[in-house]
Design a protein around this motif. Sequence first.
Motif, PDB file in Angstrom:
ATOM      1  N   CYS A  36       0.860  -1.188   0.000  1.00  0.00           N
ATOM      2  CA  CYS A  36       0.000   0.000   0.000  1.00  0.00           C
ATOM      3  C   CYS A  36       0.900   1.243   0.000  1.00  0.00           C
ATOM      4  CB  CYS A  36      -0.916   0.008   1.216  1.00  0.00           C
ATOM      5  SG  CYS A  36      -1.982  -1.439   1.340  1.00  0.00           S
ATOM      6  N   SER A  74      -9.840   4.602   1.107  1.00  0.00           N
ATOM      7  CA  SER A  74      -9.117   3.900   2.167  1.00  0.00           C
ATOM      8  C   SER A  74     -10.047   3.019   2.993  1.00  0.00           C
ATOM      9  CB  SER A  74      -8.394   4.898   3.082  1.00  0.00           C
ATOM     10  OG  SER A  74      -9.311   5.666   3.826  1.00  0.00           O
ATOM     11  N   TRP A 107     -10.680  -0.083   1.021  1.00  0.00           N
ATOM     12  CA  TRP A 107      -9.497  -0.940   1.127  1.00  0.00           C
ATOM     13  C   TRP A 107      -9.506  -1.707   2.446  1.00  0.00           C
ATOM     14  CZ3 TRP A 107      -4.181   1.428  -0.612  1.00  0.00           C
ATOM     15  CH2 TRP A 107      -4.238   1.737  -1.977  1.00  0.00           C
ATOM     16  N   THR A 120      -3.296   8.217   6.302  1.00  0.00           N
ATOM     17  CA  THR A 120      -4.420   7.358   5.948  1.00  0.00           C
ATOM     18  C   THR A 120      -3.985   5.904   5.802  1.00  0.00           C
ATOM     19  OG1 THR A 120      -5.449   9.210   4.785  1.00  0.00           O
ATOM     20  CG2 THR A 120      -6.285   7.019   4.288  1.00  0.00           C
ATOM     21  N   ILE A 121      -2.876   5.669   5.105  1.00  0.00           N
ATOM     22  CA  ILE A 121      -2.365   4.316   4.899  1.00  0.00           C
ATOM     23  C   ILE A 121      -1.839   3.737   6.212  1.00  0.00           C
ATOM     24  CG2 ILE A 121      -0.601   2.942   3.731  1.00  0.00           C
ATOM     25  CD1 ILE A 121      -2.803   3.808   1.863  1.00  0.00           C
ATOM     26  N   LEU A 138      -4.707   2.629   8.300  1.00  0.00           N
ATOM     27  CA  LEU A 138      -5.240   1.390   7.743  1.00  0.00           C
ATOM     28  C   LEU A 138      -4.432   0.196   8.251  1.00  0.00           C
ATOM     29  CD1 LEU A 138      -6.220   0.791   4.037  1.00  0.00           C
ATOM     30  CD2 LEU A 138      -4.766  -0.831   5.220  1.00  0.00           C
TER      31      LEU A 138
END
Length: 421
Positions: free
Chosen positions: A119, A137, A140, A161-162, A165
């Motif tokens: 990612c 997101s 995902w 954001t990643i 996650l």
Amino acid sequence: MVRSLRLGAASVLPGSLARRIEPRLLQLLSQQVKNGIILVAGTNGKTTTSLFLREILERQGYCVAHNATGANLENGLMTALMESSNLVGKLDVDYAILEVDENILPRVLAPIQPKLILCLNLFRDQLDRYGEVDTISKRWARAIATLPPETIIVANADDPTICHLGQQLSQQRVSFFGLNEPEHYLEAIPHAVDSIYCPKCGHALNYKGVYLSHMGEYTCPSCGFTRSEPTLNSATWPQILIGLYNKYNTLAAATAAIELGINEATIRETIPNFQPAFGRAEELKINGKQVRILLSKNPVGTNETIRVVTQSSDKTTLLVLNDRIQDGEDVSWIWDVDTEKLVERGGTLVVSGDRVYDMALRLHYSQKTAESNFNLIVEEDLRQALAIALEHTPDNETLHILPTYTAMLDVREALTGKKIR
């Protein structure tokens, strides 16, 4: 036949036709990959990261299938796997590396059942096609959470954001990559920024520093959300190609390779021999002149290619703006690009493409004074624009070309006579 007739790379059509005959084709082919499939997802850096990881695995002696042309929708994924199979559909490869469009990632996880998902990042891209970063997101996260515990997730710690996650995935194995180099912090958060609010509680994040867009070192003063520690110390690693964004690509691929059990020496040996994918810092020699193509398809990516240009001593730049389906038909994103930095340094700026006058207008309004020292040349015909830009480039300098995706394909065809689709 498509290739023999020089109509393109045959990167999509075979998969499209085969899918009509066997709708389960993606699943059936994926199940035959011996060691598993690696998916590379994100807005920027997919092609370069995928290619680098492929070269690492091949140096280790593995046979790898790969959608190297960048065809990252479902038909392109199927075509890449079909290309490595025999006439009866048997696939004999150790790994498959598939770069995946961020919008279709949730749809392909169930049939593919990947071994590893890389990612990279999420930025605004193609506003007429995709939703906001937060929406993507969340899709995902919901899809990845359904995968088995042995699935490996490699996530960008510097993208809030990643990173969030990755932190929310309690079942899968997660590792992080990112930069640890404060000397590369930007002086201020750029205008083209997407995710400076906490993805956990919505409060504004406190940044110790940013490397590009919203990517950097941060904490949330409200809920305590903070950046995860990267697996690798970026300061000890060289990078592939130019530009800070390529340091991220290096670290992403290297972290994924380590998670797959590749030794560090093999990874480091691959870096100095790496050649870029077409249009991604690709360098060509045209009529005795050095040319560098820097794909520029959204605000963050274009700001980074502009940083590369302005840090050089080269003074001729060609910007090519298209608005075709693959580019996104909404070109309002150019007003989030820091074109002022190009105008301030002076030199010659040549503009072309389907939306040539939109780009010319953006550059015109980038002037801070009426006496700005830059030469703006507007040319509708791309081949003529290339000739003009080359003519204005001294023999000891490099012509930088900043095209959108389809413009990059047009530029390469005009310069090399080869069409890529």
